[in-house]
Design an enzyme around this catalytic site. Structure first.
Site, PDB file in Angstrom:
ATOM      1  N   LYS A 226       0.852  -1.157  -0.013  1.00  0.00           N
ATOM      2  CA  LYS A 226      -0.116   0.014   0.058  1.00  0.00           C
ATOM      3  C   LYS A 226       1.057   1.481  -0.086  1.00  0.00           C
ATOM      4  CE  LYS A 226      -1.970  -0.948   3.801  1.00  0.00           C
ATOM      5  NZ  LYS A 226      -1.465  -2.347   4.180  1.00  0.00           N
TER       6      LYS A 226
ATOM      7  N   ARG B 263      -9.680   1.097   8.491  1.00  0.00           N
ATOM      8  CA  ARG B 263      -9.476  -0.311   9.072  1.00  0.00           C
ATOM      9  C   ARG B 263     -10.295  -1.010   9.457  1.00  0.00           C
ATOM     10  NH1 ARG B 263      -3.311   0.390   8.894  1.00  0.00           N
ATOM     11  NH2 ARG B 263      -2.338  -1.472   9.049  1.00  0.00           N
TER      12      ARG B 263
ATOM     13  N   ARG C 272      11.613  -5.630   4.343  1.00  0.00           N
ATOM     14  CA  ARG C 272      11.536  -4.292   4.233  1.00  0.00           C
ATOM     15  C   ARG C 272      12.523  -3.697   5.132  1.00  0.00           C
ATOM     16  NH1 ARG C 272       5.818  -1.987   5.410  1.00  0.00           N
ATOM     17  NH2 ARG C 272       5.842  -3.472   7.148  1.00  0.00           N
TER      18      ARG C 272
ATOM     19  N   ARG D 140      11.418  -1.965  10.808  1.00  0.00           N
ATOM     20  CA  ARG D 140      10.423  -1.409  11.666  1.00  0.00           C
ATOM     21  C   ARG D 140      10.275  -2.230  12.930  1.00  0.00           C
ATOM     22  NH1 ARG D 140       5.272   0.080   8.112  1.00  0.00           N
ATOM     23  NH2 ARG D 140       4.309  -1.201   9.586  1.00  0.00           N
TER      24      ARG D 140
ATOM     25  N   ARG E 181      -0.589  -9.147  13.362  1.00  0.00           N
ATOM     26  CA  ARG E 181      -1.070  -8.103  12.545  1.00  0.00           C
ATOM     27  C   ARG E 181      -1.888  -8.745  11.353  1.00  0.00           C
ATOM     28  NH1 ARG E 181       4.229  -5.288  10.864  1.00  0.00           N
ATOM     29  NH2 ARG E 181       2.799  -4.407   9.034  1.00  0.00           N
TER      30      ARG E 181
HETATM   31  P1  AP5 Z   1       4.806  -1.715   1.828  1.00  0.00           P
HETATM   32  O1  AP5 Z   1       4.498  -0.606   0.667  1.00  0.00           O
HETATM   33  O2  AP5 Z   1       5.618  -0.932   2.889  1.00  0.00           O
HETATM   34  O3  AP5 Z   1       3.498  -2.309   2.308  1.00  0.00           O
HETATM   35  P2  AP5 Z   1       2.467  -1.781   3.131  1.00  0.00           P
HETATM   36  O4  AP5 Z   1       1.180  -2.423   2.790  1.00  0.00           O
HETATM   37  O5  AP5 Z   1       2.263  -0.248   3.046  1.00  0.00           O
HETATM   38  O6  AP5 Z   1       2.830  -2.594   4.522  1.00  0.00           O
HETATM   39  P3  AP5 Z   1       2.789  -2.128   6.228  1.00  0.00           P
HETATM   40  O7  AP5 Z   1       3.285  -3.105   6.889  1.00  0.00           O
HETATM   41  O8  AP5 Z   1       3.037  -0.620   5.974  1.00  0.00           O
HETATM   42  O9  AP5 Z   1       1.154  -1.876   6.260  1.00  0.00           O
HETATM   43  P4  AP5 Z   1       0.398  -1.879   7.471  1.00  0.00           P
HETATM   44  O10 AP5 Z   1      -0.890  -1.623   7.135  1.00  0.00           O
HETATM   45  O11 AP5 Z   1       0.679  -3.201   8.477  1.00  0.00           O
HETATM   46  O12 AP5 Z   1       1.132  -0.872   8.387  1.00  0.00           O
HETATM   47  P5  AP5 Z   1       0.822   0.765   9.073  1.00  0.00           P
HETATM   48  O13 AP5 Z   1       1.946   1.276   8.853  1.00  0.00           O
HETATM   49  O14 AP5 Z   1      -0.319   0.978   8.098  1.00  0.00           O
HETATM   50  O15 AP5 Z   1       5.713  -2.939   1.323  1.00  0.00           O
HETATM   51  C1  AP5 Z   1       6.347  -3.724   1.862  1.00  0.00           C
HETATM   52  C2  AP5 Z   1       7.611  -4.293   1.515  1.00  0.00           C
HETATM   53  O16 AP5 Z   1       7.550  -4.818   0.289  1.00  0.00           O
HETATM   54  C3  AP5 Z   1       8.404  -3.148   1.133  1.00  0.00           C
HETATM   55  O17 AP5 Z   1       9.916  -3.438   1.629  1.00  0.00           O
HETATM   56  C4  AP5 Z   1       8.367  -2.923  -0.558  1.00  0.00           C
HETATM   57  O18 AP5 Z   1       9.636  -2.394  -1.072  1.00  0.00           O
HETATM   58  C5  AP5 Z   1       7.984  -4.221  -0.945  1.00  0.00           C
HETATM   59  N1  AP5 Z   1       7.106  -4.407  -2.071  1.00  0.00           N
HETATM   60  C6  AP5 Z   1       5.851  -3.384  -2.241  1.00  0.00           C
HETATM   61  N2  AP5 Z   1       5.485  -3.834  -3.381  1.00  0.00           N
HETATM   62  C7  AP5 Z   1       5.997  -4.854  -3.972  1.00  0.00           C
HETATM   63  C8  AP5 Z   1       5.957  -5.420  -5.114  1.00  0.00           C
HETATM   64  N3  AP5 Z   1       5.060  -5.639  -5.941  1.00  0.00           N
HETATM   65  N4  AP5 Z   1       6.874  -6.615  -5.348  1.00  0.00           N
HETATM   66  C9  AP5 Z   1       8.189  -6.852  -4.533  1.00  0.00           C
HETATM   67  N5  AP5 Z   1       8.122  -5.929  -3.257  1.00  0.00           N
HETATM   68  C10 AP5 Z   1       7.121  -5.204  -3.128  1.00  0.00           C
HETATM   69  O19 AP5 Z   1       0.442   0.269  10.401  1.00  0.00           O
HETATM   70  C11 AP5 Z   1       1.307   0.000  11.219  1.00  0.00           C
HETATM   71  C12 AP5 Z   1       0.383   0.091  12.759  1.00  0.00           C
HETATM   72  O20 AP5 Z   1      -0.124   1.120  12.911  1.00  0.00           O
HETATM   73  C13 AP5 Z   1      -0.835  -1.153  12.532  1.00  0.00           C
HETATM   74  O21 AP5 Z   1      -0.424  -2.578  12.985  1.00  0.00           O
HETATM   75  C14 AP5 Z   1      -1.604  -0.437  13.703  1.00  0.00           C
HETATM   76  O22 AP5 Z   1      -1.300  -0.830  15.102  1.00  0.00           O
HETATM   77  C15 AP5 Z   1      -1.442   1.053  13.638  1.00  0.00           C
HETATM   78  N6  AP5 Z   1      -2.250   1.771  12.543  1.00  0.00           N
HETATM   79  C16 AP5 Z   1      -2.026   2.218  11.330  1.00  0.00           C
HETATM   80  N7  AP5 Z   1      -3.258   2.609  10.648  1.00  0.00           N
HETATM   81  C17 AP5 Z   1      -4.246   2.373  11.673  1.00  0.00           C
HETATM   82  C18 AP5 Z   1      -5.651   2.472  11.551  1.00  0.00           C
HETATM   83  N8  AP5 Z   1      -6.499   3.094  10.568  1.00  0.00           N
HETATM   84  N9  AP5 Z   1      -6.606   2.064  12.610  1.00  0.00           N
HETATM   85  C19 AP5 Z   1      -5.886   1.570  13.692  1.00  0.00           C
HETATM   86  N10 AP5 Z   1      -4.535   1.208  13.844  1.00  0.00           N
HETATM   87  C20 AP5 Z   1      -3.679   1.861  12.767  1.00  0.00           C
END
Ligand code: AP5
Length: 216
Positions: free
Chosen positions: A13, A88, A127, A160, A171
């Site tokens: 994402k 979410r 990552r 991270r 997660r």
């Molecule tokens: P990346 O683009 O970083 O993936 P992502 O989907 O953004 O993954 P996240 O782990 O950041 O998502 P998340 O939703 O768990 O975390 P968030 O920060 O929102 O890609 C991942 C890796 O793959 C990278 O290394 C990239 O280079 C590689 N890659 C990407 N695309 C690729 C492809 N096509 N082919 C090969 N490699 C590829 O949330 C973290 C925490 O915050 C949550 O657990 C929660 O505690 C809290 N939180 C955040 N938002 C909320 C909410 N709305 N409500 C409640 N809690 C929340």
């Protein structure tokens, strides 16, 4: 135009949102980044959020909804927003609809990025994030041009704290239980599209950009 990116942890994402938001001139609003910023700044919200994030659980809806509302009040949100990792839960989706409605806006497209679990684990385990500018890399799929340093600012690349295997498992479970159903909210409003994210980064970007441009 306002877009939402849905999908499990590690599906890509953030990677897609950075490029798509830039191409379309939208503000990239990632709740994970807002929360990590609050933790770094040592605010009350950050302190409250840290325990949930370290455990791989969702931060309470009222905390996240407030952060988003406050961010939307800033001027740069007026050009349109790409929401990454938000909403979410269904209550978050309802809160976002109400907030946007109050601003005379709505969600135009909701893109649900999906890939098999084994792919997600592979992406998360490789990552690396810049400790200084937060740019994201992957040791195999998207390496930095400067090795262990950020290709953009030279900062040190780190893993991270919630990317440890046991937290990743939590997660993924939380995603299935609390977030996977949010797509239904957007199916009902006719804005939903399922995106095959088990493809190279550029192919996914072209797919999403093509769909978003047809909305303009
Ligand atoms: P990346 O683009 O970083 O993936 P992502 O989907 O953004 O993954 P996240 O782990 O950041 O998502 P998340 O939703 O768990 O975390 P968030 O920060 O929102 O890609 C991942 C890796 O793959 C990278 O290394 C990239 O280079 C590689 N890659 C990407 N695309 C690729 C492809 N096509 N082919 C090969 N490699 C590829 O949330 C973290 C925490 O915050 C949550 O657990 C929660 O505690 C809290 N939180 C955040 N938002 C909320 C909410 N709305 N409500 C409640 N809690 C929340």
């Amino acid at each position: 135009m306002n877009l939402v990116f849905l999908g499990p942890p590690g599906v890509g994402k953030g990677t897609q949102a950075a490029t798509v938001a830039k191409e379309l001139g939208l503000l990239h609003l990632a709740t994970g980044d807002l929360l990590r910023g609050a933790i770094r700044a040592g605010t009350r919200t950050g302190l409250e959020a840290k325990g949930y994030m370290d455990a791989g659980r969702l931060v309470p809806d009222d905390v996240v909804n407030r952060l988003v509302r406050e961010r939307l009040e800033q001027g740069d949100a007026a050009r349109g927003v790409l929401f990454d990792g938000y909403p979410r839960t269904t209550p978050q989706a309802e809160s976002l609809d109400a907030t946007l409605k109050g601003m005379g806006r709505r969600i135009d497209g909701a893109y649900d990025l999906q890939a098999p679990d084994a792919v997600l684990v592979d992406r998360i385990s490789g990552r690396r994030t810049c400790g200084k500018c937060q740019a994201a890399y992957h040791v195999k799929f998207a390496p930095s041009s400067r090795g262990e340093e950020c290709g953009k600012c030279g900062g040190a690349l780190v893993q991270r704290s919630d990317d440890k295997p046991e937290t990743v498992k939590a997660r993924l479970e939380v995603y299935r239980k609390e977030t996977a159903g949010v797509g239904e909210h957007y199916r009902k409003s006719g804005t939903y599209a399922l995106i095959d994210a088990n493809r190279p980064i550029d192919a996914i970007t072209a797919d999403v950009l093509g769909r978003a441009r047809r909305l303009q």
